[in-house]
Design a protein around this motif. Structure first.
Motif, PDB file in Angstrom:
ATOM      1  N   PHE A 138       0.380  -1.188  -0.278  1.00  5.65           N
ATOM      2  CA  PHE A 138       0.388   0.386  -0.046  1.00  5.65           C
ATOM      3  C   PHE A 138       1.025   1.289  -0.053  1.00  5.65           C
ATOM      4  N   VAL A 178       1.855   1.802  -3.582  1.00  8.24           N
ATOM      5  CA  VAL A 178       0.125   2.206  -4.129  1.00  8.24           C
ATOM      6  C   VAL A 178       1.025   3.671  -4.047  1.00  8.24           C
ATOM      7  N   TRP A 179       0.943   3.964  -2.798  1.00 10.98           N
ATOM      8  CA  TRP A 179       1.249   5.333  -1.954  1.00 10.98           C
ATOM      9  C   TRP A 179       2.044   6.293  -2.657  1.00 10.98           C
ATOM     10  N   ASN A 197      -0.305   7.554  -6.284  1.00 12.59           N
ATOM     11  CA  ASN A 197      -1.173   8.227  -6.115  1.00 12.59           C
ATOM     12  C   ASN A 197      -2.122   7.859  -4.305  1.00 12.59           C
ATOM     13  N   ALA A 217      -4.156   8.769  -2.837  1.00 15.19           N
ATOM     14  CA  ALA A 217      -5.664   8.854  -2.036  1.00 15.19           C
ATOM     15  C   ALA A 217      -5.955   7.003  -2.091  1.00 15.19           C
ATOM     16  N   ARG A 218      -5.551   6.670  -3.273  1.00 16.28           N
ATOM     17  CA  ARG A 218      -5.849   5.065  -4.138  1.00 16.28           C
ATOM     18  C   ARG A 218      -4.955   4.103  -2.845  1.00 16.28           C
ATOM     19  N   GLY A 219      -3.740   4.507  -2.448  1.00 13.18           N
ATOM     20  CA  GLY A 219      -2.890   4.860  -1.046  1.00 13.18           C
ATOM     21  C   GLY A 219      -3.773   3.757  -0.458  1.00 13.18           C
ATOM     22  N   ARG A 220      -4.557   4.922   0.106  1.00  6.62           N
ATOM     23  CA  ARG A 220      -5.316   5.007   1.412  1.00  6.62           C
ATOM     24  C   ARG A 220      -6.389   4.440   1.083  1.00  6.62           C
ATOM     25  N   ARG A 221      -7.288   4.175  -0.091  1.00  5.42           N
ATOM     26  CA  ARG A 221      -8.513   3.627  -0.282  1.00  5.42           C
ATOM     27  C   ARG A 221      -8.396   1.826   0.135  1.00  5.42           C
ATOM     28  N   LEU A 222      -6.881   1.593  -0.499  1.00  2.45           N
ATOM     29  CA  LEU A 222      -7.013   0.189  -0.424  1.00  2.45           C
ATOM     30  C   LEU A 222      -6.196  -0.466   0.810  1.00  2.45           C
ATOM     31  N   THR A 274      -9.821  -0.856   2.726  1.00  2.25           N
ATOM     32  CA  THR A 274     -10.428  -2.005   2.082  1.00  2.25           C
ATOM     33  C   THR A 274      -9.832  -3.302   3.043  1.00  2.25           C
TER      34      THR A 274
END
Length: 256
Positions: free
Chosen positions: A86, A89-90, A93, A95-100, A103
């Motif tokens: 994660f 990914v951070w 991106n 925001a995407r790292g936080r979403r993943l 989840t």
């Protein structure tokens, strides 16, 4: 009968008579499960139910279930990635790292709650300084700010599933090479260096409502000769006093 301060383990897939007796002792407050206690989701649910039925209020049942290298239940559970993924990914991106991360925290907690486990000792709040192999990809990132953001997202996911979070390993295990499972690591950095980097995720997570913290089996020799888990300076003066943490402090495994 109230819960006691001691968390114990058990040997196998079912409780032996002598284990039932120990778990009924007034000093016992919970049980931590390991891979040796797991065979199938149905079996672990039955074991947890048996533990819960021994006492009122029920004993707390916990497990180390971070994903990656540290996931005690495998077959029948989702294989979670190491949280460093994660962080990667951070970097591209946030925001995407936080979403993943959120989840994954939700999924981990949902699957554990489905078999009755009360909580997992997660998330890891250590900063990956590229030194500690025992931490390594168990850490979200090398940046304290990124660790705090991704761990907060993970905790939000846990809370959505009805599970409290426990951050570890206070005040930070990422600055030592030795593995605290088999040695006594010594971190020779100053308090200022530790506070400005490693403590940042803990401070932020306390502000976000973190329920539990596990200290490191590490000696910070320029600060206190005692390992953090036995240190009045780290636990009372710093964690309780300076950081204002009012939640539960869980010792790391005393057999380490």
């Amino acid at each position: 009968m109230s819960l006691g301060p001691v968390m114990l383990d058990v040997a196998g897939l079912e409780l032996a008579p002598e284990e039932r007796e120990r778990l009924r002792h007034p000093l016992t407050g919970g049980v931590i499960l390991f891979a040796r206690n797991y065979e199938t989701p149905e079996q672990i649910a039955a074991l947890v139910r048996t533990i819960h039925e021994l006492r009122k209020p029920p004993l707390l049942v916990a497990v180390d279930h971070e994903g990656g290298r540290v996931q005690r239940f495998r077959e029948g559970f989702t294989a979670l990635p190491a949280v460093a993924r994660f962080g990667e990914v951070w970097d591209e991106n946030p925001a995407r790292g936080r979403r993943l991360s959120e989840t994954a925290g939700w999924l981990m907690a949902t699957e554990l709650r489905a078999v009755g486990v009360d909580f997992s000792f997660a998330p890891v709040l250590d900063v990956n300084r590229g030194i500690s192999r025992v931490i390594g990809d168990r850490s979200f990132h090398a940046s304290p700010d990124a660790v705090a953001e991704l761990a907060h997202a993970w905790m939000i996911g846990m809370h959505r599933a009805g599970m409290a979070a426990t951050g570890k390993h206070f005040p930070g295990h990422g600055g030592v090479e030795a593995d605290s499972h088999v040695a006594v690591p010594v971190d020779e950095r100053s308090y200022q260096d530790i506070y400005m980097e490693d403590i940042v995720p803990f401070e932020r997570m306390i502000e976000f409502g973190l329920e539990g913290i596990m200290p490191a089996h590490v000696i910070y020799s320029r600060v206190d000769p005692q390992p953090a888990g036995y240190s009045q300076f780290w636990l009372q003066q710093t964690l309780r006093g300076e950081l204002g943490f009012e939640g539960v402090i869980f010792s790391d495994d005393l057999s380490m």
